[in-house]
Design a protein around this motif. Structure first.
Motif, mmCIF file in Angstrom:
data_model
loop_
_atom_site.group_PDB
_atom_site.id
_atom_site.type_symbol
_atom_site.label_atom_id
_atom_site.label_comp_id
_atom_site.label_asym_id
_atom_site.label_seq_id
_atom_site.Cartn_x
_atom_site.Cartn_y
_atom_site.Cartn_z
ATOM 1 N N TYR A 86 7.648 -10.596 19.341
ATOM 2 C CA TYR A 86 8.293 -11.757 19.979
ATOM 3 C C TYR A 86 7.853 -13.055 19.304
ATOM 4 C CZ TYR A 86 9.928 -8.444 23.362
ATOM 5 O OH TYR A 86 10.559 -7.371 23.936
ATOM 6 N N MET A 139 11.748 -14.462 30.380
ATOM 7 C CA MET A 139 11.400 -14.304 28.970
ATOM 8 C C MET A 139 10.266 -13.291 28.818
ATOM 9 S SD MET A 139 10.428 -17.362 26.324
ATOM 10 C CE MET A 139 8.750 -17.622 26.842
ATOM 11 N N TRP A 140 9.343 -13.282 29.798
ATOM 12 C CA TRP A 140 8.103 -12.514 29.681
ATOM 13 C C TRP A 140 8.174 -11.115 30.261
ATOM 14 C CZ3 TRP A 140 3.682 -14.028 27.212
ATOM 15 C CH2 TRP A 140 3.626 -15.366 26.802
ATOM 16 N N GLN A 188 7.215 -3.527 29.186
ATOM 17 C CA GLN A 188 7.230 -2.619 28.035
ATOM 18 C C GLN A 188 5.808 -2.280 27.576
ATOM 19 O OE1 GLN A 188 9.334 -4.189 24.665
ATOM 20 N NE2 GLN A 188 10.874 -2.582 24.793
ATOM 21 N N SER A 189 4.922 -3.271 27.620
ATOM 22 C CA SER A 189 3.524 -3.008 27.260
ATOM 23 C C SER A 189 2.918 -1.981 28.202
ATOM 24 C CB SER A 189 2.705 -4.299 27.321
ATOM 25 O OG SER A 189 3.206 -5.240 26.402
ATOM 26 N N LEU A 197 2.480 5.580 27.701
ATOM 27 C CA LEU A 197 2.755 6.545 26.631
ATOM 28 C C LEU A 197 1.456 7.118 26.068
ATOM 29 C CD1 LEU A 197 4.856 7.794 24.550
ATOM 30 C CD2 LEU A 197 4.274 5.874 23.080
ATOM 31 N N ALA A 198 0.485 6.238 25.811
ATOM 32 C CA ALA A 198 -0.808 6.696 25.297
ATOM 33 C C ALA A 198 -1.472 7.626 26.313
ATOM 34 C CB ALA A 198 -1.712 5.498 24.996
ATOM 35 N N LEU A 211 0.287 6.445 19.068
ATOM 36 C CA LEU A 211 -0.463 6.049 20.274
ATOM 37 C C LEU A 211 -0.868 7.277 21.076
ATOM 38 C CD1 LEU A 211 1.481 3.055 21.894
ATOM 39 C CD2 LEU A 211 -0.863 3.036 21.036
ATOM 40 N N MET A 212 0.055 8.262 21.147
ATOM 41 C CA MET A 212 -0.206 9.455 21.946
ATOM 42 C C MET A 212 -1.377 10.246 21.377
ATOM 43 S SD MET A 212 3.550 10.853 23.049
ATOM 44 C CE MET A 212 4.227 10.961 21.408
ATOM 45 N N PHE A 245 10.224 -8.494 30.456
ATOM 46 C CA PHE A 245 10.588 -7.300 29.693
ATOM 47 C C PHE A 245 9.449 -6.836 28.772
ATOM 48 C CE2 PHE A 245 12.732 -4.610 26.638
ATOM 49 C CZ PHE A 245 13.618 -3.888 27.428
ATOM 50 N N PRO A 246 8.933 -7.718 27.898
ATOM 51 C CA PRO A 246 7.821 -7.265 27.042
ATOM 52 C C PRO A 246 6.561 -6.880 27.803
ATOM 53 C CG PRO A 246 8.398 -9.561 26.563
ATOM 54 C CD PRO A 246 9.433 -9.050 27.485
ATOM 55 N N VAL A 247 6.289 -7.565 28.922
ATOM 56 C CA VAL A 247 5.089 -7.215 29.696
ATOM 57 C C VAL A 247 5.239 -5.814 30.292
ATOM 58 C CG1 VAL A 247 3.790 -7.771 31.796
ATOM 59 C CG2 VAL A 247 4.332 -9.579 30.156
ATOM 60 N N ARG A 268 2.423 -5.075 20.939
ATOM 61 C CA ARG A 268 3.830 -5.136 21.363
ATOM 62 C C ARG A 268 4.375 -6.567 21.247
ATOM 63 N NH1 ARG A 268 9.032 -3.699 22.096
ATOM 64 N NH2 ARG A 268 8.661 -4.960 20.286
ATOM 65 N N MET A 269 3.502 -7.550 21.553
ATOM 66 C CA MET A 269 3.941 -8.949 21.596
ATOM 67 C C MET A 269 4.202 -9.541 20.206
ATOM 68 S SD MET A 269 4.210 -9.564 24.764
ATOM 69 C CE MET A 269 3.647 -8.899 26.329
ATOM 70 N N LEU A 275 4.071 1.363 27.211
ATOM 71 C CA LEU A 275 3.349 1.880 26.032
ATOM 72 C C LEU A 275 1.944 2.357 26.391
ATOM 73 C CD1 LEU A 275 4.419 -0.635 23.233
ATOM 74 C CD2 LEU A 275 5.065 1.767 23.456
ATOM 75 N N ILE A 276 1.283 1.649 27.326
ATOM 76 C CA ILE A 276 -0.021 2.124 27.802
ATOM 77 C C ILE A 276 0.177 3.479 28.483
ATOM 78 C CG2 ILE A 276 -1.857 1.686 29.499
ATOM 79 C CD1 ILE A 276 -1.515 -1.352 28.809
ATOM 80 N N ARG A 288 11.731 5.172 21.500
ATOM 81 C CA ARG A 288 11.536 4.054 20.577
ATOM 82 C C ARG A 288 12.854 3.678 19.906
ATOM 83 N NH1 ARG A 288 11.858 0.205 19.106
ATOM 84 N NH2 ARG A 288 10.730 -1.129 17.654
ATOM 85 N N TRP A 289 13.670 4.710 19.650
ATOM 86 C CA TRP A 289 14.903 4.475 18.907
ATOM 87 C C TRP A 289 15.955 3.732 19.735
ATOM 88 C CZ3 TRP A 289 13.368 5.626 14.173
ATOM 89 C CH2 TRP A 289 14.270 5.396 13.131
ATOM 90 N N ILE A 341 -2.766 -2.587 22.626
ATOM 91 C CA ILE A 341 -1.371 -2.158 22.820
ATOM 92 C C ILE A 341 -0.506 -3.350 23.226
ATOM 93 C CG2 ILE A 341 0.178 -0.778 24.280
ATOM 94 C CD1 ILE A 341 -1.943 1.374 24.416
ATOM 95 N N PHE A 362 16.250 0.360 18.447
ATOM 96 C CA PHE A 362 16.773 0.160 17.083
ATOM 97 C C PHE A 362 18.293 0.217 17.045
ATOM 98 C CE2 PHE A 362 12.566 1.989 15.530
ATOM 99 C CZ PHE A 362 12.065 0.750 15.194
#
Lengths: 194, 163
Positions: free
Chosen positions: A165, B26-27, B33-34, B40-41, A41-42, B29-31, A161-162, B37-38, B158-159, A157, B162
């Motif tokens: 889930y 439910m929503w 996280q998205s 991160l880019a 992504l970076m 955390f992933p939202v 990510r979704m 990630l944006i 990211r790790w 993105i 995992f």
């Protein structure tokens, strides 16, 4: 409806191949490929953002647009290639569930839209670039194109990510009819009566 | 460092209202996280704009200092988005993070990367106002070090998921 049917047959066949099974069951390969996909992504969207922010007239306004695209886009293309390779491998590892993921389907639509947007930019917006190459703030068409690109890729993105889930997975019934239709779920009568 | 009871601190972090709201949703955390990630880019772009210049691969006709000055607000905005999304994510699972080696690797790499950018890269190269002043070997080393540090932050990040 031969299209979706044969696509389903294809992903089901893919899921049974040795490579797919080895990949999804591997302890290290899958996380490594997934990490590469995320870290790219970076490179991919980071360098694309350099180009788009220049086209928006937000950053690097003293550098001609043609110089930014000539120098920076090769990195974007390299990042994109790495994204496609790792992305295809991730799909190869989990073909059926990914094919039936509503998020994956939206992601693909957004990527196609981003591709069309990029193609339109190269075909139409870039045609008269010599006129505005050095402008700090490129014309509206170029700015719209850059803004659309940033928005669509942000959507890629989020939907990407979704995929992880399982809220709308086909094996979690009942789902709304719209979800089952859009995700291409094959719902059995037993699941429907639950 | 040893004087601080990190586990107690992280336990308290997890009991904050924000952490609880995210954990129970439910929503959220992933939202969030998205958004992370944006970020991160975006952070990748702001770091690469300078580091690829240091490697002499882009913006060759621009002095290093000029590229740095332009990229600086973008870098801080990206970092701001990372903190704004990363801290809530941390609050929602602070105790898990305490027992997660990747989390600590990420934090050490993050502190190192920020210190490197603010205390080494920017002061050392941010004052070269002409192309002639740049020393390719030093530039190359600093560019590679910066990219390596940020890549470590991202990979360790990211790790966390995992392990």
């Amino acid at each position: 409806m031969t299209g979706p049917v044969s696509m389903r047959a294809f992903v089901e066949w893919l899921a049974g191949t040795q490579g797919s099974i080895a990949l999804v069951e591997s302890l290290h390969m899958y996380p490594l490929i997934e990490t590469t996909h995320v870290l790219t992504l970076m490179l991919f969207l980071g360098t694309l953002a350099i180009v788009d922010l220049r086209l928006l007239g937000a950053l690097f306004t003293r550098v001609p647009v043609s110089e930014v695209t000539a120098r920076v886009l090769p990195f974007t293309v390299a990042g994109f290639a790495l994204m496609i390779i790792t992305g295809l491998l991730l799909f190869y590892a989990i073909p059926v569930r990914t094919y039936e993921s509503i998020w994956f389907r939206i992601k693909v639509i957004l990527m196609v839209a981003a591709g069309i947007n990029a193609w339109l930019f190269h075909r139409r917006v870039k045609r008269d670039r010599a006129l505005w190459d050095g402008w700090e703030r490129p014309p509206l068409g170029a700015r719209l194109s850059a803004g659309t690109s940033l928005g669509l890729w942000a959507g890629v993105i989020v939907t990407g990510r979704m995929i992880a889930y399982n809220w709308f997975d086909c094996d979690r019934q009942p789902q709304p009819d719209f979800i089952n239709w859009a995700a291409g779920c094959v719902v059995t009568m037993a699941e429907l009566s639950q | 460092m040893s004087g601080i009871d990190w586990l107690l601190l992280f336990e308290q972090a997890e009991t904050t209202g924000l952490g609880r709201i995210i954990r129970e949703s439910m929503w959220l955390f992933p939202v969030i996280q998205s958004g992370h990630l944006i970020g991160l880019a975006s952070l990748g772009g702001s770091v690469l704009a300078v580091d690829l210049r240091l490697l002499g691969l882009i913006f060759r006709d621009q002095p290093v200092a000029a590229v740095m000055r332009t990229a600086r607000p973008w870098f801080f905005a990206s970092l701001g988005l990372m903190f704004a999304t990363g801290i809530p994510l941390f609050l929602s699972e602070a105790v898990k993070c305490y027992f997660n080696t990747s989390f600590w690797v990420k934090m050490i790499a993050l502190v190192t990367a920020i210190a490197f950018v603010l205390a080494v890269r920017n002061p050392l190269l941010g004052t070269q106002h002409t192309l002639a002043a740049s020393r390719p070997a030093v530039n190359l080393l600093i560019g590679i070090a910066s990219m390596g540090l940020w890549l470590t932050v991202a990979a360790a990040g990211r790790w966390i998921g995992f392990s």
